[in-house]
Structure formats: C-alpha cells, structure tokens
Design a protein around this motif. Sequence first.
Motif, short mmCIF file in Angstrom:
data_model
loop_
_atom_site.label_atom_id
_atom_site.label_comp_id
_atom_site.label_asym_id
_atom_site.label_seq_id
_atom_site.Cartn_x
_atom_site.Cartn_y
_atom_site.Cartn_z
N LYS A 138 0.83 -1.21 0.00
CA LYS A 138 0.00 0.00 0.00
C LYS A 138 0.85 1.24 0.00
CE LYS A 138 -4.27 -1.57 2.09
NZ LYS A 138 -5.01 -1.64 3.34
N LYS A 139 1.96 1.12 0.80
CA LYS A 139 2.87 2.29 0.92
C LYS A 139 3.49 2.61 -0.44
CE LYS A 139 6.88 3.83 3.47
NZ LYS A 139 8.10 3.32 3.99
N THR A 140 3.97 1.55 -1.10
CA THR A 140 4.58 1.76 -2.43
C THR A 140 3.57 2.38 -3.39
OG1 THR A 140 5.43 -0.46 -1.95
CG2 THR A 140 6.25 0.61 -3.95
N ALA A 141 2.34 1.83 -3.37
CA ALA A 141 1.31 2.37 -4.27
C ALA A 141 1.05 3.82 -3.96
CB ALA A 141 0.04 1.54 -4.11
N ALA A 142 0.98 4.11 -2.68
CA ALA A 142 0.71 5.49 -2.26
C ALA A 142 1.84 6.41 -2.72
CB ALA A 142 0.55 5.55 -0.74
N GLU A 143 3.06 5.92 -2.55
CA GLU A 143 4.22 6.75 -2.97
C GLU A 143 4.19 7.00 -4.47
OE1 GLU A 143 7.41 5.46 0.54
OE2 GLU A 143 7.56 4.55 -1.46
N LEU A 144 3.85 5.94 -5.19
CA LEU A 144 3.77 6.06 -6.66
C LEU A 144 2.74 7.11 -7.04
CD1 LEU A 144 5.38 4.26 -8.66
CD2 LEU A 144 3.24 3.12 -9.18
N LEU A 145 1.62 6.98 -6.39
CA LEU A 145 0.54 7.93 -6.68
C LEU A 145 0.97 9.35 -6.36
CD1 LEU A 145 -2.73 6.15 -5.49
CD2 LEU A 145 -2.25 7.00 -7.76
N GLN A 146 1.65 9.44 -5.21
CA GLN A 146 2.11 10.78 -4.79
C GLN A 146 3.07 11.38 -5.82
OE1 GLN A 146 4.13 10.77 -1.07
NE2 GLN A 146 3.46 12.83 -0.54
N ASN A 147 4.01 10.55 -6.30
CA ASN A 147 4.99 11.02 -7.30
C ASN A 147 4.28 11.48 -8.57
OD1 ASN A 147 7.06 10.58 -5.61
ND2 ASN A 147 7.71 8.62 -6.51
N GLN A 148 3.34 10.59 -8.96
CA GLN A 148 2.62 10.94 -10.20
C GLN A 148 1.89 12.25 -10.02
OE1 GLN A 148 0.10 7.58 -11.00
NE2 GLN A 148 1.76 6.42 -12.00
N ALA A 149 1.28 12.38 -8.82
CA ALA A 149 0.54 13.63 -8.57
C ALA A 149 1.47 14.83 -8.59
CB ALA A 149 -0.16 13.52 -7.21
N GLN A 183 4.30 15.08 -10.17
CA GLN A 183 4.75 15.38 -11.54
C GLN A 183 3.64 16.12 -12.30
OE1 GLN A 183 5.98 11.67 -13.24
NE2 GLN A 183 7.93 11.69 -12.08
N ALA A 184 2.41 15.58 -12.13
CA ALA A 184 1.28 16.23 -12.82
C ALA A 184 1.11 17.65 -12.36
CB ALA A 184 0.01 15.43 -12.54
N GLY A 185 1.27 17.89 -11.09
CA GLY A 185 1.16 19.24 -10.49
C GLY A 185 2.23 20.16 -11.05
N GLY A 186 3.41 19.69 -11.31
CA GLY A 186 4.58 20.48 -11.78
C GLY A 186 4.34 20.97 -13.22
N SER A 187 3.85 20.14 -14.14
CA SER A 187 3.66 20.56 -15.56
C SER A 187 2.54 21.60 -15.67
CB SER A 187 3.40 19.32 -16.42
OG SER A 187 2.25 18.65 -15.97
#
Length: 456
Positions: free
Chosen positions: A428-439, A441-445
Amino acid sequence: MLPLYLAVTVLKGRKASRNVTLAVEEERLFVQAHHPRFSKQPLSSVPLAGHVGFDSMPDQLVNKSVNHGFCFNILCVGETGLGKSTLMDTLFNTKFEGEPTQHNQPGVTLKSNTYELEESNVRLKLTVVNTVGFGDQINKDDSYKPIVEFIDAQFEAYLQEELKIKRTLHNYHDTRIHACLYFIAPTGHSLKSLDLVTMKKLDSKVNIVPIIAKSDAISKSELAKFKIKITSELVSNGVQIYQFPTDDESVAEINSTMNSHLPFAVVGSTEEVKLGNKMVKARQYPWGTVQVENENHCDFVKLREMLIRVNMEDLREQTHTRHYELYRRCKLEEMGFKDTDPDSKPFSLQETYEAKRNEFMGELQKKEEEMRQMFVQRVKEKEAELKEAEKELHEKFDRLKKLHQDEKKKLEEKKKSLDDEVNMFKQKKTAAELLQNQAQQAGGSTTLKRDKEKKK
Ligand SMILES: Nc1nc2c(ncn2[C@@H]2O[C@H](COP(=O)(O)OP(=O)(O)O)[C@@H](O)[C@H]2O)c(=O)[nH]1
Ligand SMILES: [Mg+2]
C-alpha cells in the motif's frame, strides 16, 4: 569373715554372748563343710584341760570393728519446710546443711552429704540424703520416682562391687540407705495421698520410720488421735513400716513399748535455752517453751534412742539381709541366674551364661532380621514413591510440551498474519508513494504552463 553386725552388737554390750556363740558356731559349720578333713567325719566335742584363749574372740571383733569405723545412711523424705534439716542437726548435735531450700523446684531431687563423726573414739561415716522439692509441684504423680531410683542406684552399686572379680567390699563406701525418716505434716487429719503412695513404693526397699514433724503445732489430744489414724491408714493400705525388733530379749521390752508409740511425734531445734541451771534445746513461744529432749513434750528422745542407740545395727542388718537381698534376687533372676535348673540340679554359672548368650544372640538375630525386613520394605516403599513421582513428572513434562507447542503454533500464526499485514502495508505504501509522485509530476507541468501563459 564374720559379719560386721555381729561385732557391732558385741560392741554395744548387748546380745554379746548369744551372737558370739552364733559366730563361732557359724565358723565351725563352715570349716566342717569345706575342709577335706572335716567334710566326712562329724566334729566331736572334747573338754579343754586349761585356758586356750578363744574367749577373746569378742574383743578381737570389737577392736577390728572400732578400727574400721561404722557407716550409717539416713534418707529424709518429706515436704519442704517440715523441719528435716533441723531434725538432723538436732539428732546429731551439729550443723550439717547451709541454706534452706526454696519451694519453687521444678521436680524432686536428692541431695546427699557425707560427714565423718566421732564419739568416744568410735568413728561414724554418716550420710544424710535429703529430698529437695518434694511435694512442691502441682502434679505430684511422679514425686516418688527419683527416691526409688536413688535407693535402687545404691543397691546396684553394691551389687556391681559384689560381682567384680577384684572386689574391695571391706573398704567399700556403702551408700545403701539404712533408714528412711518419713516426715508427716502435723495436719491432725490424715495422711496425704502423696505420703501413702510414696511410702507404699518405698516399703520393700528401705526401713521406713514415719515421724510426725513439727509436732508442737498439734495439741496433745489431737496428736493421740492423729497417731491412731495414721497407723490405721498405713495398715489398711498395706504399707509396711519398720518395726523395732523384739526377737532379742535384751531389747524386746523397750522395742515393743516403742513400737506402740509409732509414729514418733518430734520437734527439732538447735536453739539452746537456759532452764534452771542448765542449757536445753528448745523452741520458745510467747506462751511457753517446748523442750526437745523432754519426753512429756515430744518423742524426740524416743526417736534418738531407737534409731541410734538401740537399733542402728538392726537397721543396717535389715537393709542388707532383707531389702538388698530382695533387690539382688530380682536383679539376678532378671539376668537369668537361678539356683537350680528345672531338674532341681544346681544351676551352673557357665550354663547360665551360655543360655543367656544364646538367648541374646537369638534375640539379636531376630532383631537383625526384623530390621532387614523393615529396610527392604522401606526401600520398596521409597521406590514406589519415586516411580510415582517420575510418572507425575513425565505427565507434567508432556503437558508442558503440548502447551508449549500450542503456544508456538499460535505465535507462528500470529507472526504470519503480522507478516502479511506488513507486506500489505508495504504494498500500500509503495502504491501510495507512486501515486504521490505521479501527482507531484502532474502538479509540476500544470504550473509551468500557467507561468508561460502569464509571461505571454
Ligand atoms: N514449729 C516448729 N518449727 C520447726 C520445727 N523444726 C524446724 N522448724 C522450722 O521450720 C522451718 C523449716 O525448717 P527446715 O529444717 O529448713 O525444713 P526442711 O526444708 O524440711 O529441711 C525453719 O524455720 C525451722 O526453724 C519444729 O519441730 N517445730
Ligand atoms: Mg532442708
């Protein structure tokens, strides 16, 4: 050797001719029985042509006895404070003991003191034994025991000396009790049960001379009744007291008169009071003076005469021939000695010893066998106990092992579920981290686009 008592009676000037005749006769019979020359042929009497000199036998005996000295042992039994010590001092005109005894003794003990007395070149080794603490305990059931044990111990010591191979009876200090003065409290009523029980236990072991102590505490008429009462109680309870001997005609009269005065009522005192122009032993009271040696006041003189001057030798003789003989006979019979065997033949010492030894060995073997059996039984019992304990231990071990296994299993299951949970959490932690990273990155562009538009 001739018995000492014969010599002593000669010394006192009584029974002399009769006893010396007896002694000579005794010796003649002894020689006749033991000497090979005399054993077969009877003695014939021959008249003497002149003086030979054996009529000096009495003098020889007297000299020997006087040189040797005499011994007399008195036991005083009675409650503390009845005047035992005072009476002994009065009787022998001296001061024997020190401190009076207290009433707080836990039990009865016997205190023995020996004194060397001398009167007109005759030496007397006197032993006075006193009961300490007699009648002072609440439970008086066993009060007589130490006294009986003491008397028996003196008999036993004499018997041991007699049985020795190298015996020294001629200079042996004989401690056997010759007279027991039993002190009765001057109650005027009757004997206490303690008195009756004690006298009954002692009467086959010692010459009991009962005396009423402190008789100045009782009136004359009461005293006469008290004496009758005591005598009847002694008779009805079968207590044998010492009777002054009446078989010797020289003292028969005085002794039979004195027997009727028993028990003597005595007063003791070492205090001297001036009466007329002489000093007398007395007790002084506000109403008058009790003179110890006045026969109208008490029986002290009668006691002294009877005990010391007339019958001392008879007391010694009775002790040896009656009381000691009884003790010796019982003791030897107890040890297995007999005079004759079942076929009425003389019993040999060797046979007795062998029989006793065999009996003893048999008993020893029986005891050994019993002990062995007992030991085997004990070992078996112990073995069974140990086996039982071992079984219990095994069961306990199995129970604990099972418990341990169950616990272990439970823990493993728990661990597994925890591991699963941890894995799940990690996923769950890994999934959450992945989601957070994606978010992120999406927030940055989106921010970059907005800046470009602003710049435009
Ligand atoms: N009234 C009276 N008192 C006596 C007589 N003999 C002794 N006493 C007193 O009794 C007390 C105890 O005496 P004691 O000889 O010590 O007694 P024990 O304990 O039997 O040896 C002492 O105070 C004596 O003076 C007596 O015959 N009459
Ligand atoms: Mg005393």
